[in-house]
Design a protein around this motif. Structure first.
Motif, PDB file in Angstrom:
ATOM      1  N   GLU A 259       0.844  -1.186   0.000  1.00  0.00           N
ATOM      2  CA  GLU A 259       0.000   0.000   0.000  1.00  0.00           C
ATOM      3  C   GLU A 259       0.888   1.248   0.000  1.00  0.00           C
ATOM      4  OE1 GLU A 259      -3.845   1.636   2.618  1.00  0.00           O
ATOM      5  OE2 GLU A 259      -2.852  -0.280   3.076  1.00  0.00           O
ATOM      6  N   GLY A 260       0.440   2.310  -0.650  1.00  0.00           N
ATOM      7  CA  GLY A 260       1.190   3.556  -0.669  1.00  0.00           C
ATOM      8  C   GLY A 260       2.468   3.436  -1.475  1.00  0.00           C
ATOM      9  N   SER A 261       3.415   4.335  -1.205  1.00  0.00           N
ATOM     10  CA  SER A 261       4.684   4.333  -1.931  1.00  0.00           C
ATOM     11  C   SER A 261       5.767   5.012  -1.112  1.00  0.00           C
ATOM     12  CB  SER A 261       4.534   5.069  -3.266  1.00  0.00           C
ATOM     13  OG  SER A 261       4.398   6.461  -3.039  1.00  0.00           O
ATOM     14  N   PHE A 262       7.012   4.770  -1.484  1.00  0.00           N
ATOM     15  CA  PHE A 262       8.135   5.410  -0.809  1.00  0.00           C
ATOM     16  C   PHE A 262       8.098   6.919  -0.993  1.00  0.00           C
ATOM     17  CE2 PHE A 262       9.966   1.123  -0.908  1.00  0.00           C
ATOM     18  CZ  PHE A 262      10.545   1.054   0.351  1.00  0.00           C
ATOM     19  N   LYS A 263       7.558   7.384  -2.090  1.00  0.00           N
ATOM     20  CA  LYS A 263       7.503   8.819  -2.366  1.00  0.00           C
ATOM     21  C   LYS A 263       6.716   9.559  -1.288  1.00  0.00           C
ATOM     22  CE  LYS A 263       9.881   8.934  -6.197  1.00  0.00           C
ATOM     23  NZ  LYS A 263      11.200   9.616  -6.221  1.00  0.00           N
ATOM     24  N   SER A 264       5.776   8.872  -0.668  1.00  0.00           N
ATOM     25  CA  SER A 264       4.969   9.495   0.394  1.00  0.00           C
ATOM     26  C   SER A 264       5.800   9.790   1.639  1.00  0.00           C
ATOM     27  CB  SER A 264       3.807   8.577   0.767  1.00  0.00           C
ATOM     28  OG  SER A 264       2.986   8.302  -0.342  1.00  0.00           O
ATOM     29  N   LEU A 265       6.999   9.237   1.708  1.00  0.00           N
ATOM     30  CA  LEU A 265       7.834   9.368   2.902  1.00  0.00           C
ATOM     31  C   LEU A 265       8.932  10.415   2.741  1.00  0.00           C
ATOM     32  CD1 LEU A 265       8.315   5.533   3.537  1.00  0.00           C
ATOM     33  CD2 LEU A 265       6.376   6.975   4.195  1.00  0.00           C
ATOM     34  N   LYS A 266       8.946  11.104   1.616  1.00  0.00           N
ATOM     35  CA  LYS A 266      10.063  11.966   1.248  1.00  0.00           C
ATOM     36  C   LYS A 266      10.417  12.999   2.309  1.00  0.00           C
ATOM     37  CE  LYS A 266      11.780  14.935  -2.461  1.00  0.00           C
ATOM     38  NZ  LYS A 266      11.510  15.513  -3.800  1.00  0.00           N
ATOM     39  N   ASP A 267       9.441  13.638   2.903  1.00  0.00           N
ATOM     40  CA  ASP A 267       9.723  14.753   3.809  1.00  0.00           C
ATOM     41  C   ASP A 267       9.674  14.376   5.288  1.00  0.00           C
ATOM     42  OD1 ASP A 267       9.975  16.577   1.651  1.00  0.00           O
ATOM     43  OD2 ASP A 267       7.796  16.737   1.515  1.00  0.00           O
ATOM     44  N   ILE A 268       9.569  13.099   5.579  1.00  0.00           N
ATOM     45  CA  ILE A 268       9.500  12.660   6.980  1.00  0.00           C
ATOM     46  C   ILE A 268      10.916  12.480   7.524  1.00  0.00           C
ATOM     47  CG2 ILE A 268       8.597  10.947   8.576  1.00  0.00           C
ATOM     48  CD1 ILE A 268       6.520  10.226   6.416  1.00  0.00           C
TER      49      ILE A 268
ATOM     50  N   ALA B  64      16.258   0.995   4.812  1.00  0.00           N
ATOM     51  CA  ALA B  64      16.945   2.280   4.676  1.00  0.00           C
ATOM     52  C   ALA B  64      17.451   2.475   3.248  1.00  0.00           C
ATOM     53  CB  ALA B  64      18.103   2.361   5.672  1.00  0.00           C
ATOM     54  N   LYS B  65      17.995   1.408   2.672  1.00  0.00           N
ATOM     55  CA  LYS B  65      18.492   1.484   1.296  1.00  0.00           C
ATOM     56  C   LYS B  65      17.363   1.782   0.320  1.00  0.00           C
ATOM     57  CE  LYS B  65      19.557  -2.276  -0.968  1.00  0.00           C
ATOM     58  NZ  LYS B  65      20.254  -3.518  -1.387  1.00  0.00           N
ATOM     59  N   ASP B  66      16.225   1.102   0.500  1.00  0.00           N
ATOM     60  CA  ASP B  66      15.078   1.336  -0.377  1.00  0.00           C
ATOM     61  C   ASP B  66      14.525   2.742  -0.200  1.00  0.00           C
ATOM     62  OD1 ASP B  66      15.170  -1.192  -1.500  1.00  0.00           O
ATOM     63  OD2 ASP B  66      13.769  -2.068  -0.058  1.00  0.00           O
ATOM     64  N   LEU B  67      14.514   3.222   1.045  1.00  0.00           N
ATOM     65  CA  LEU B  67      14.017   4.562   1.328  1.00  0.00           C
ATOM     66  C   LEU B  67      14.895   5.612   0.654  1.00  0.00           C
ATOM     67  CD1 LEU B  67      12.022   6.355   2.856  1.00  0.00           C
ATOM     68  CD2 LEU B  67      13.542   6.230   4.843  1.00  0.00           C
ATOM     69  N   LYS B  68      16.189   5.425   0.744  1.00  0.00           N
ATOM     70  CA  LYS B  68      17.115   6.359   0.096  1.00  0.00           C
ATOM     71  C   LYS B  68      16.932   6.367  -1.420  1.00  0.00           C
ATOM     72  CE  LYS B  68      21.081   6.577   3.249  1.00  0.00           C
ATOM     73  NZ  LYS B  68      22.533   6.291   3.382  1.00  0.00           N
ATOM     74  N   LYS B  69      16.814   5.185  -1.975  1.00  0.00           N
ATOM     75  CA  LYS B  69      16.764   5.039  -3.426  1.00  0.00           C
ATOM     76  C   LYS B  69      15.427   5.456  -4.016  1.00  0.00           C
ATOM     77  CE  LYS B  69      17.457   1.523  -7.036  1.00  0.00           C
ATOM     78  NZ  LYS B  69      17.787   0.100  -7.290  1.00  0.00           N
ATOM     79  N   LYS B  70      14.341   5.105  -3.316  1.00  0.00           N
ATOM     80  CA  LYS B  70      13.018   5.278  -3.910  1.00  0.00           C
ATOM     81  C   LYS B  70      12.188   6.389  -3.284  1.00  0.00           C
ATOM     82  CE  LYS B  70      12.984   0.260  -4.615  1.00  0.00           C
ATOM     83  NZ  LYS B  70      12.315  -1.010  -4.281  1.00  0.00           N
ATOM     84  N   GLY B  71      12.597   6.876  -2.109  1.00  0.00           N
ATOM     85  CA  GLY B  71      11.762   7.847  -1.443  1.00  0.00           C
ATOM     86  C   GLY B  71      12.382   9.204  -1.193  1.00  0.00           C
ATOM     87  N   LEU B  72      13.698   9.264  -1.097  1.00  0.00           N
ATOM     88  CA  LEU B  72      14.336  10.518  -0.725  1.00  0.00           C
ATOM     89  C   LEU B  72      14.933  11.268  -1.899  1.00  0.00           C
ATOM     90  CD1 LEU B  72      16.087   9.481   2.607  1.00  0.00           C
ATOM     91  CD2 LEU B  72      13.789  10.350   2.231  1.00  0.00           C
ATOM     92  N   LYS B  73      14.966  10.662  -3.072  1.00  0.00           N
ATOM     93  CA  LYS B  73      15.534  11.346  -4.235  1.00  0.00           C
ATOM     94  C   LYS B  73      14.495  12.211  -4.915  1.00  0.00           C
ATOM     95  CE  LYS B  73      19.245   8.112  -5.286  1.00  0.00           C
ATOM     96  NZ  LYS B  73      19.871   7.242  -6.319  1.00  0.00           N
TER      97      LYS B  73
END
Length: 202
Positions: free
Chosen positions: A27-36, A193-202
């Protein structure tokens, strides 16, 4: 002795080769976590599956009985350790592993403060593995990671299932089951953490 060490090394490589943790976004996506920037962690072990057993209770009964046959009281010691390792070993290992991936503190997980967002680590499967010298098998965990804003807990920003997450340490000299399992949580944190960096924080 040299041949024995070579055999142990080959066996160790064989048990670690050919596996890879997998992620399935539910559900949802890593992009939703960008600013957290910070998450409060909640760990959930309810209904955890133990391979080869119908329930965690059956697993504990079996392991406790075998230990009691060898030494009175050893079964209860095992049971206490089985549960205590969660808060004392697994959870700190996850926190340490995750936070060190963000050396500048751009993202942080904690159990000590209340952040605006919560990250739930629901362990769905736990396998302790074993190590009897020349023969060993990695511990394995599977977990569903879900994130929501505290003001809207019913709205899941991200939910993903990690499977085939294996734990090992000390160059294969990981004779303690709690230690092996804790390395699974370290691996889980590293991969998330790796997935968050790659898919959510860029």
């Amino acid at each position: 002795m040299k041949n024995l060490l070579q055999f142990a090394l080959i066996l160790l490589l064989a048990t670690t080769a050919g596996y890879a943790q997998k992620l399935k976004v539910k559900e949802g996506s890593f992009k939703s976590l960008k600013d957290i920037k910070e998450y409060t962690l909640v760990f959930d072990y309810a209904g955890v599956e133990i391979p080869k057993y119908d329930s965690e209770e059956e697993f504990l009964e079996d392991k406790m009985a075998k230990r009691e046959e060898k030494e009175a009281g050893a079964g209860e010691v095992f049971k206490k350790s089985w549960f205590a390792d969660r808060e004392n070993v697994y959870e700190p290992k996850f926190i340490e592993s995750f936070n060190k991936r963000f050396e500048d503190g751009e993202v942080k997980v904690t159990k000590e403060t209340t952040a605006s967002h919560t990250m739930v680590i629901k362990t769905t499967l736990m396998y302790a593995g074993y190590n009897v010298g020349v023969m060993r098998q990695n511990a394995k965990i599977e977990a569903l990671i879900s994130i929501y804003e505290n003001s809207a807990p019913d709205k899941i920003l991200f939910s993903g299932m990690y499977t085939k997450v294996e734990g090992q340490g000390a160059m294969g000299f990981d004779y303690n089951s709690g230690y092996r399992i804790s390395e699974g949580y370290a691996k889980l944190a590293k991969e998330f953490a790796k997935d968050l960096k790659k898919k959510g924080l860029k």
